[in-house]
Motif scaffolding. Structure first.
Motif, PDB file in Angstrom:
ATOM      1  N   ALA A 145      -1.441 -12.458  -8.157  1.00 14.23           N
ATOM      2  CA  ALA A 145      -2.402 -12.190  -7.091  1.00 14.23           C
ATOM      3  C   ALA A 145      -1.802 -11.252  -6.051  1.00 14.23           C
ATOM      4  O   ALA A 145      -0.619 -11.374  -5.710  1.00 14.23           O
ATOM      5  CB  ALA A 145      -2.824 -13.499  -6.429  1.00 14.23           C
ATOM      6  N   PRO A 146      -2.576 -10.279  -5.544  1.00 16.83           N
ATOM      7  CA  PRO A 146      -2.055  -9.333  -4.544  1.00 16.83           C
ATOM      8  C   PRO A 146      -1.450 -10.014  -3.335  1.00 16.83           C
ATOM      9  O   PRO A 146      -0.406  -9.583  -2.821  1.00 16.83           O
ATOM     10  CB  PRO A 146      -3.297  -8.510  -4.170  1.00 16.83           C
ATOM     11  CG  PRO A 146      -4.195  -8.612  -5.363  1.00 16.83           C
ATOM     12  CD  PRO A 146      -3.967  -9.976  -5.920  1.00 16.83           C
ATOM     13  N   GLU A 147      -2.074 -11.086  -2.844  1.00 15.29           N
ATOM     14  CA  GLU A 147      -1.545 -11.763  -1.661  1.00 15.29           C
ATOM     15  C   GLU A 147      -0.191 -12.409  -1.953  1.00 15.29           C
ATOM     16  O   GLU A 147       0.654 -12.532  -1.065  1.00 15.29           O
ATOM     17  CB  GLU A 147      -2.535 -12.817  -1.160  1.00 15.29           C
ATOM     18  CG  GLU A 147      -2.949 -13.856  -2.167  1.00 15.29           C
ATOM     19  CD  GLU A 147      -4.165 -13.454  -3.000  1.00 15.29           C
ATOM     20  OE1 GLU A 147      -4.817 -14.351  -3.564  1.00 15.29           O
ATOM     21  OE2 GLU A 147      -4.454 -12.236  -3.053  1.00 15.29           O
ATOM     22  N   THR A 148       0.036 -12.800  -3.210  1.00 21.38           N
ATOM     23  CA  THR A 148       1.336 -13.354  -3.601  1.00 21.38           C
ATOM     24  C   THR A 148       2.403 -12.272  -3.577  1.00 21.38           C
ATOM     25  O   THR A 148       3.530 -12.498  -3.121  1.00 21.38           O
ATOM     26  CB  THR A 148       1.242 -13.987  -5.000  1.00 21.38           C
ATOM     27  OG1 THR A 148       0.243 -15.002  -5.000  1.00 21.38           O
ATOM     28  CG2 THR A 148       2.562 -14.595  -5.408  1.00 21.38           C
ATOM     29  N   LEU A 149       2.073 -11.086  -4.077  1.00 24.33           N
ATOM     30  CA  LEU A 149       3.016  -9.973  -4.060  1.00 24.33           C
ATOM     31  C   LEU A 149       3.356  -9.559  -2.633  1.00 24.33           C
ATOM     32  O   LEU A 149       4.502  -9.213  -2.323  1.00 24.33           O
ATOM     33  CB  LEU A 149       2.421  -8.783  -4.817  1.00 24.33           C
ATOM     34  CG  LEU A 149       2.236  -8.960  -6.332  1.00 24.33           C
ATOM     35  CD1 LEU A 149       1.433  -7.800  -6.904  1.00 24.33           C
ATOM     36  CD2 LEU A 149       3.589  -9.052  -7.020  1.00 24.33           C
ATOM     37  N   GLN A 150       2.386  -9.584  -1.757  1.00 23.29           N
ATOM     38  CA  GLN A 150       2.606  -9.164  -0.373  1.00 23.29           C
ATOM     39  C   GLN A 150       3.555 -10.091   0.370  1.00 23.29           C
ATOM     40  O   GLN A 150       4.195  -9.679   1.333  1.00 23.29           O
ATOM     41  CB  GLN A 150       1.266  -9.080   0.351  1.00 23.29           C
ATOM     42  CG  GLN A 150       0.363  -7.958  -0.135  1.00 23.29           C
ATOM     43  CD  GLN A 150      -1.053  -8.054   0.395  1.00 23.29           C
ATOM     44  OE1 GLN A 150      -1.377  -8.967   1.171  1.00 23.29           O
ATOM     45  NE2 GLN A 150      -1.905  -7.128  -0.013  1.00 23.29           N
ATOM     46  N   ARG A 151       3.681 -11.329  -0.087  1.00 22.25           N
ATOM     47  CA  ARG A 151       4.568 -12.274   0.585  1.00 22.25           C
ATOM     48  C   ARG A 151       6.019 -12.138   0.148  1.00 22.25           C
ATOM     49  O   ARG A 151       6.913 -12.740   0.750  1.00 22.25           O
ATOM     50  CB  ARG A 151       4.090 -13.707   0.319  1.00 22.25           C
ATOM     51  CG  ARG A 151       2.821 -14.071   1.091  1.00 22.25           C
ATOM     52  CD  ARG A 151       2.607 -15.581   1.078  1.00 22.25           C
ATOM     53  NE  ARG A 151       2.293 -16.068  -0.250  1.00 22.25           N
ATOM     54  CZ  ARG A 151       1.057 -16.241  -0.709  1.00 22.25           C
ATOM     55  NH1 ARG A 151       0.015 -15.928   0.049  1.00 22.25           N
ATOM     56  NH2 ARG A 151       0.846 -16.716  -1.922  1.00 22.25           N
ATOM     57  N   LEU A 152       6.282 -11.338  -0.889  1.00 25.32           N
ATOM     58  CA  LEU A 152       7.651 -11.165  -1.372  1.00 25.32           C
ATOM     59  C   LEU A 152       8.466 -10.297  -0.413  1.00 25.32           C
ATOM     60  O   LEU A 152       7.932  -9.442   0.299  1.00 25.32           O
ATOM     61  CB  LEU A 152       7.656 -10.524  -2.753  1.00 25.32           C
ATOM     62  CG  LEU A 152       7.198 -11.386  -3.932  1.00 25.32           C
ATOM     63  CD1 LEU A 152       7.143 -10.540  -5.197  1.00 25.32           C
ATOM     64  CD2 LEU A 152       8.138 -12.572  -4.122  1.00 25.32           C
ATOM     65  N   SER A 153       9.774 -10.506  -0.439  1.00 24.68           N
ATOM     66  CA  SER A 153      10.700  -9.648   0.303  1.00 24.68           C
ATOM     67  C   SER A 153      11.241  -8.611  -0.673  1.00 24.68           C
ATOM     68  O   SER A 153      11.955  -8.953  -1.632  1.00 24.68           O
ATOM     69  CB  SER A 153      11.843 -10.485   0.884  1.00 24.68           C
ATOM     70  OG  SER A 153      12.795  -9.658   1.537  1.00 24.68           O
ATOM     71  N   TRP A 154      10.915  -7.336  -0.437  1.00 24.21           N
ATOM     72  CA  TRP A 154      11.263  -6.259  -1.373  1.00 24.21           C
ATOM     73  C   TRP A 154      12.575  -5.603  -0.951  1.00 24.21           C
ATOM     74  O   TRP A 154      12.693  -5.080   0.152  1.00 24.21           O
ATOM     75  CB  TRP A 154      10.135  -5.228  -1.441  1.00 24.21           C
ATOM     76  CG  TRP A 154       8.846  -5.826  -1.918  1.00 24.21           C
ATOM     77  CD1 TRP A 154       7.865  -6.386  -1.154  1.00 24.21           C
ATOM     78  CD2 TRP A 154       8.421  -5.953  -3.275  1.00 24.21           C
ATOM     79  NE1 TRP A 154       6.849  -6.847  -1.944  1.00 24.21           N
ATOM     80  CE2 TRP A 154       7.155  -6.602  -3.246  1.00 24.21           C
ATOM     81  CE3 TRP A 154       8.965  -5.581  -4.496  1.00 24.21           C
ATOM     82  CZ2 TRP A 154       6.441  -6.883  -4.413  1.00 24.21           C
ATOM     83  CZ3 TRP A 154       8.251  -5.858  -5.655  1.00 24.21           C
ATOM     84  CH2 TRP A 154       7.013  -6.493  -5.613  1.00 24.21           C
ATOM     85  N   GLN A 155      13.560  -5.597  -1.841  1.00 27.34           N
ATOM     86  CA  GLN A 155      14.882  -5.028  -1.563  1.00 27.34           C
ATOM     87  C   GLN A 155      14.847  -3.512  -1.786  1.00 27.34           C
ATOM     88  O   GLN A 155      14.573  -3.051  -2.888  1.00 27.34           O
ATOM     89  CB  GLN A 155      15.922  -5.649  -2.498  1.00 27.34           C
ATOM     90  CG  GLN A 155      17.315  -5.032  -2.426  1.00 27.34           C
ATOM     91  CD  GLN A 155      18.027  -5.369  -1.141  1.00 27.34           C
ATOM     92  OE1 GLN A 155      17.905  -6.460  -0.622  1.00 27.34           O
ATOM     93  NE2 GLN A 155      18.771  -4.414  -0.606  1.00 27.34           N
ATOM     94  N   PRO A 156      15.117  -2.704  -0.738  1.00 24.71           N
ATOM     95  CA  PRO A 156      15.106  -1.241  -0.927  1.00 24.71           C
ATOM     96  C   PRO A 156      16.297  -0.782  -1.768  1.00 24.71           C
ATOM     97  O   PRO A 156      17.394  -1.330  -1.658  1.00 24.71           O
ATOM     98  CB  PRO A 156      15.185  -0.698   0.506  1.00 24.71           C
ATOM     99  CG  PRO A 156      15.817  -1.792   1.299  1.00 24.71           C
ATOM    100  CD  PRO A 156      15.388  -3.079   0.665  1.00 24.71           C
ATOM    101  N   LEU A 157      16.052   0.233  -2.601  1.00 22.77           N
ATOM    102  CA  LEU A 157      17.102   0.794  -3.456  1.00 22.77           C
ATOM    103  C   LEU A 157      17.125   2.300  -3.262  1.00 22.77           C
ATOM    104  O   LEU A 157      16.085   2.953  -3.330  1.00 22.77           O
ATOM    105  CB  LEU A 157      16.835   0.458  -4.929  1.00 22.77           C
ATOM    106  CG  LEU A 157      17.949   0.794  -5.929  1.00 22.77           C
ATOM    107  CD1 LEU A 157      19.167  -0.080  -5.675  1.00 22.77           C
ATOM    108  CD2 LEU A 157      17.465   0.593  -7.362  1.00 22.77           C
ATOM    109  N   ALA A 158      18.305   2.848  -3.004  1.00 22.37           N
ATOM    110  CA  ALA A 158      18.453   4.287  -2.778  1.00 22.37           C
ATOM    111  C   ALA A 158      18.912   4.978  -4.053  1.00 22.37           C
ATOM    112  O   ALA A 158      19.445   4.348  -4.979  1.00 22.37           O
ATOM    113  CB  ALA A 158      19.448   4.541  -1.654  1.00 22.37           C
TER     114      ALA A 158
END
Length: 312
Positions: free
Chosen positions: A41-54
């Motif tokens: 579900a989109p709302e589930t994805l939005q609650r994740l903490s996304w780790q930035p990668l360079a």
């Protein structure tokens, strides 16, 4: 004949520079086919903490029971979530999952555009077993190529394992066999160890841009490797196929545009068109040509024609 010479040259370059060629993907895998991918579900994805990668960075992530989890059907255990820059051209991502204590995390990767909409899926069968080397342990590994559509700032990668994966195992190479193969001795007839699939493990994700790649990654002597997947704006991308590259088709007619294209953008498209033709991906080159002319390019068509003639 020319393509065979080019493939031989690329293979020689890989050997001379000491770089290992990436694992070949499953020939029939089409990453854009999301029909079997877990639905989140989109709302589930939005609650994740996304780790930035360079770019040119390798991120090591330990997946443990205390980490992030998803309440979604068929997804088991902790997940890893990464955000990647989408404005630096084609991305080459190498994901590996190390074997430890007779267990290994079998990764699946769901690729999402900047709006967190699913764009591609690489199931666990895409990540194949790689025997240990001087600087690497037994691992599951796969190489993914992504081409973010223009106008995006970020794209996202969700890494997880599934209930089905946990019922499977991976056959490793016995260390005695590996030593015998490396030294040219007779390989002993002994059983290979088996690694069970686990909810936890250690994964490594390395990102490189196409401009930083020193070795051509692609089909060698008829074998199929991964092609780039376009992410975002609903643009279709090249599927993985063992079939030969299609013959050049008639280029689409240019579409009128009021404003002239920026010179940097025009150079970017010309470079990508040439690279696509040189790699035998005429379909991708035509799509780039169409997009460039839609933006107002006046040189993309001639670049395409010249590149095709150069392959003759």
């Amino acid at each position: 004949m020319k393509m065979k010479k080019l493939a031989a040259l690329c293979l020689s370059a890989a050997l001379l520079t000491g770089h290992a060629l990436p694992a070949l993907a499953e020939v029939n895998l089409v990453p854009q086919d999301l029909s079997s991918a877990p639905v989140v579900a989109p709302e589930t994805l939005q609650r994740l903490s996304w780790q930035p990668l360079a770019a040119s960075q390798t991120q090591t992530t330990k997946l443990a029971s205390s980490g992030q989890t998803l309440n979604a059907p068929h997804i088991a255990g902790p997940v890893a979530a990464y955000s990647l820059p989408a404005n630096i051209g084609e991305l080459t991502l190498t994901l590996s999952s190390e074997v430890a204590n007779g267990q290994v995390f079998a990764p699946n990767v769901l690729v999402l555009d900047e709006n967190l909409r699913p764009a591609a899926w690489f199931p666990s069968r895409y990540f194949t077993y790689q025997k240990p080397g001087v600087m690497a342990a037994d691992r599951l590994e796969g190489v993914m190529k992504l081409t973010p559509a223009l106008g995006q700032q970020k794209i996202y990668l969700l890494v997880f394992t599934t209930d089905s994966d946990l019922t499977r195992t991976t056959t490793l190479l016995d260390p005695a066999k590996a030593y015998a193969q490396g030294t040219g001795h007779a390989v002993p007839d002994i059983p290979d160890p088996i690694a069970s699939h686990s909810r936890e493990g250690t994964i490594k994700l390395k990102m490189q841009t196409s401009s930083g790649s020193s070795i051509l990654v692609g089909p060698l002597f008829g074998s199929s490797g991964p092609g780039a997947v376009t992410v975002g704006n609903g643009a279709p991308a090249a599927a993985y196929s063992a079939a030969p590259a299609p013959a050049p088709a008639a280029a689409p007619a240019p579409k009128a545009r009021a404003e002239p294209i920026m010179s940097d953008t025009e150079r970017y498209f010309n470079q990508k068109i040439t690279q696509a033709v040189n790699s035998g991906n005429i379909d991708k080159a035509l799509k780039l040509l169409d997009e460039a002319e839609r933006l107002g390019s006046t040189s993309a068509r001639q670049t395409f024609i010249s590149s095709v003639k150069g392959k003759g």
